[in-house]
Design a protein around this motif. Structure first.
Motif, mmCIF file in Angstrom:
data_model
loop_
_atom_site.group_PDB
_atom_site.id
_atom_site.type_symbol
_atom_site.label_atom_id
_atom_site.label_comp_id
_atom_site.label_asym_id
_atom_site.label_seq_id
_atom_site.Cartn_x
_atom_site.Cartn_y
_atom_site.Cartn_z
ATOM 1 N N ALA A 22 -7.051 -31.011 -11.462
ATOM 2 C CA ALA A 22 -6.987 -30.361 -10.154
ATOM 3 C C ALA A 22 -6.338 -31.278 -9.129
ATOM 4 C CB ALA A 22 -8.388 -29.960 -9.702
ATOM 5 N N LYS A 23 -6.642 -32.565 -9.163
ATOM 6 C CA LYS A 23 -6.060 -33.518 -8.221
ATOM 7 C C LYS A 23 -4.584 -33.754 -8.507
ATOM 8 C CE LYS A 23 -10.339 -36.091 -7.654
ATOM 9 N NZ LYS A 23 -11.038 -37.340 -7.978
ATOM 10 N N ALA A 24 -4.207 -33.659 -9.775
ATOM 11 C CA ALA A 24 -2.859 -34.032 -10.173
ATOM 12 C C ALA A 24 -1.884 -32.862 -10.229
ATOM 13 C CB ALA A 24 -2.905 -34.712 -11.528
ATOM 14 N N MET A 25 -2.269 -31.667 -9.762
ATOM 15 C CA MET A 25 -1.373 -30.522 -9.864
ATOM 16 C C MET A 25 -0.074 -30.741 -9.113
ATOM 17 S SD MET A 25 -3.622 -27.105 -9.822
ATOM 18 C CE MET A 25 -4.958 -26.857 -10.936
ATOM 19 N N VAL A 26 -0.130 -31.477 -8.033
ATOM 20 C CA VAL A 26 1.073 -31.757 -7.264
ATOM 21 C C VAL A 26 1.891 -32.801 -8.021
ATOM 22 C CG1 VAL A 26 1.949 -32.623 -5.069
ATOM 23 C CG2 VAL A 26 -0.125 -31.234 -5.130
ATOM 24 N N GLN B 189 4.275 -28.827 -17.915
ATOM 25 C CA GLN B 189 4.075 -30.266 -17.822
ATOM 26 C C GLN B 189 2.619 -30.593 -17.517
ATOM 27 O OE1 GLN B 189 6.982 -31.240 -14.829
ATOM 28 N NE2 GLN B 189 8.426 -32.007 -16.362
ATOM 29 N N LEU B 190 2.038 -29.847 -16.606
ATOM 30 C CA LEU B 190 0.622 -30.031 -16.278
ATOM 31 C C LEU B 190 -0.246 -29.737 -17.494
ATOM 32 C CD1 LEU B 190 -1.697 -30.336 -14.090
ATOM 33 C CD2 LEU B 190 -1.611 -27.840 -14.000
ATOM 34 N N LEU B 191 0.034 -28.628 -18.153
ATOM 35 C CA LEU B 191 -0.738 -28.241 -19.334
ATOM 36 C C LEU B 191 -0.595 -29.281 -20.436
ATOM 37 C CD1 LEU B 191 -2.509 -25.980 -20.465
ATOM 38 C CD2 LEU B 191 -0.431 -24.888 -21.298
ATOM 39 N N HIS B 192 0.616 -29.727 -20.679
ATOM 40 C CA HIS B 192 0.859 -30.729 -21.720
ATOM 41 C C HIS B 192 0.168 -32.045 -21.393
ATOM 42 C CE1 HIS B 192 3.256 -34.005 -23.588
ATOM 43 N NE2 HIS B 192 3.085 -33.250 -24.643
ATOM 44 N N HIS B 193 0.186 -32.440 -20.148
ATOM 45 C CA HIS B 193 -0.395 -33.729 -19.767
ATOM 46 C C HIS B 193 -1.917 -33.721 -19.809
ATOM 47 C CE1 HIS B 193 -1.607 -36.999 -16.991
ATOM 48 N NE2 HIS B 193 -0.665 -37.650 -17.669
ATOM 49 N N HIS B 194 -2.533 -32.675 -19.312
ATOM 50 C CA HIS B 194 -3.990 -32.640 -19.184
ATOM 51 C C HIS B 194 -4.710 -31.865 -20.284
ATOM 52 C CE1 HIS B 194 -4.135 -34.667 -15.338
ATOM 53 N NE2 HIS B 194 -3.066 -33.962 -14.993
ATOM 54 N N HIS B 195 -4.007 -30.979 -20.967
ATOM 55 C CA HIS B 195 -4.621 -30.142 -22.009
ATOM 56 C C HIS B 195 -3.702 -30.048 -23.217
ATOM 57 C CE1 HIS B 195 -7.798 -28.814 -19.300
ATOM 58 N NE2 HIS B 195 -6.867 -28.706 -18.372
ATOM 59 N N GLU B 196 -3.240 -31.192 -23.716
ATOM 60 C CA GLU B 196 -2.270 -31.194 -24.810
ATOM 61 C C GLU B 196 -2.844 -30.574 -26.077
ATOM 62 O OE1 GLU B 196 0.838 -34.152 -27.132
ATOM 63 O OE2 GLU B 196 -0.846 -35.041 -26.066
ATOM 64 N N PHE B 197 -4.096 -30.865 -26.393
ATOM 65 C CA PHE B 197 -4.691 -30.302 -27.600
ATOM 66 C C PHE B 197 -4.732 -28.781 -27.538
ATOM 67 C CE2 PHE B 197 -8.444 -28.874 -30.026
ATOM 68 C CZ PHE B 197 -8.008 -29.235 -31.291
ATOM 69 N N PHE C 26 8.755 -31.414 -25.137
ATOM 70 C CA PHE C 26 7.796 -32.488 -25.420
ATOM 71 C C PHE C 26 7.782 -32.969 -26.873
ATOM 72 C CE2 PHE C 26 5.655 -29.510 -22.374
ATOM 73 C CZ PHE C 26 5.988 -30.187 -21.215
ATOM 74 N N TYR C 27 8.339 -32.231 -27.829
ATOM 75 C CA TYR C 27 8.284 -32.610 -29.242
ATOM 76 C C TYR C 27 9.654 -32.433 -29.869
ATOM 77 C CZ TYR C 27 3.446 -31.893 -28.036
ATOM 78 O OH TYR C 27 2.238 -31.951 -27.390
ATOM 79 N N ALA C 28 9.929 -33.233 -30.906
ATOM 80 C CA ALA C 28 11.236 -33.176 -31.560
ATOM 81 C C ALA C 28 11.406 -31.885 -32.359
ATOM 82 C CB ALA C 28 11.423 -34.385 -32.471
#
Length: 174
Positions: free
Chosen positions: A33-37, A44-52, A115-117
């Motif tokens: 929530a803090k990092a959405m900006v 990118q947000l989804l990949h960074h915070h919820h990659e699994f 994000f992936y090859a």
């Protein structure tokens, strides 16, 4: 087997996608929530915070679709007693087109990944994250998950039953 796994993978994709969407809409993880900006795209947000969760949804959807296409092609190509020669040729034609479609979809998917090859690298990353997320390998950073006491034995039992199902000799069916 292929149709059942296709169905299961699509259900997992829908479930994980829905749960992740609910978390994000509810302002999710405090750090997310803090990092959405600062992200140029929602992925990118989804990949960074919820990659699994991102990988689970992507892989289960695509693999479920592939399993379904292969199951349909196998069903079409299996010979039937009452099938004419022209019907057999048409079924081979349709199965070949389904496989061509599947190969094209994989090529398209690999060419448009972020994000992936490629799909194989996504699978490798997913496996690593799976083992980390569910405390299967070391990692004191994650808290103990009591459900691991249940899904571990369930996974082992399912694996044993799968092995038995695929290795039962036909003469035992009599």
């Amino acid at each position: 087997f292929l149709l059942l796994t296709s169905f299961a993978l699509e259900v997992v994709s829908i479930f994980v996608g829905t749960m992740t969407g609910s978390v994000l809409l509810g302002h999710g993880h405090p750090s997310a929530a803090k990092a959405m900006v600062g992200y140029k795209a929602p992925l990118q947000l989804l990949h960074h915070h919820h990659e699994f969760e991102f990988l689970t949804t992507q892989i289960c959807f695509l693999q479920g679709l592939i399993n379904w296409l292969v199951a349909v092609a196998v069903e079409i190509i299996l010979p039937k007693e009452t099938e004419t020669k022209s019907a057999k040729r048409m079924n081979h034609c349709l199965a070949a087109w389904l496989m061509t479609c599947m190969v094209w979809m994989l090529a398209f998917y690999n060419n448009h990944l972020s994000f992936y090859a490629d799909y194989a690298s996504m699978l490798a990353r997913f496996i690593r994250l799976f083992f980390q997320t569910y405390n299967i390998v070391g990692g004191a950073a994650k808290p103990f998950r009591p459900m691991s006491l249940f899904y571990g034995p369930c996974f082992i039992l399912s694996s044993i039953l799968t092995w038995r199902a695929f290795n039962t000799p036909p003469d035992e069916d009599l």
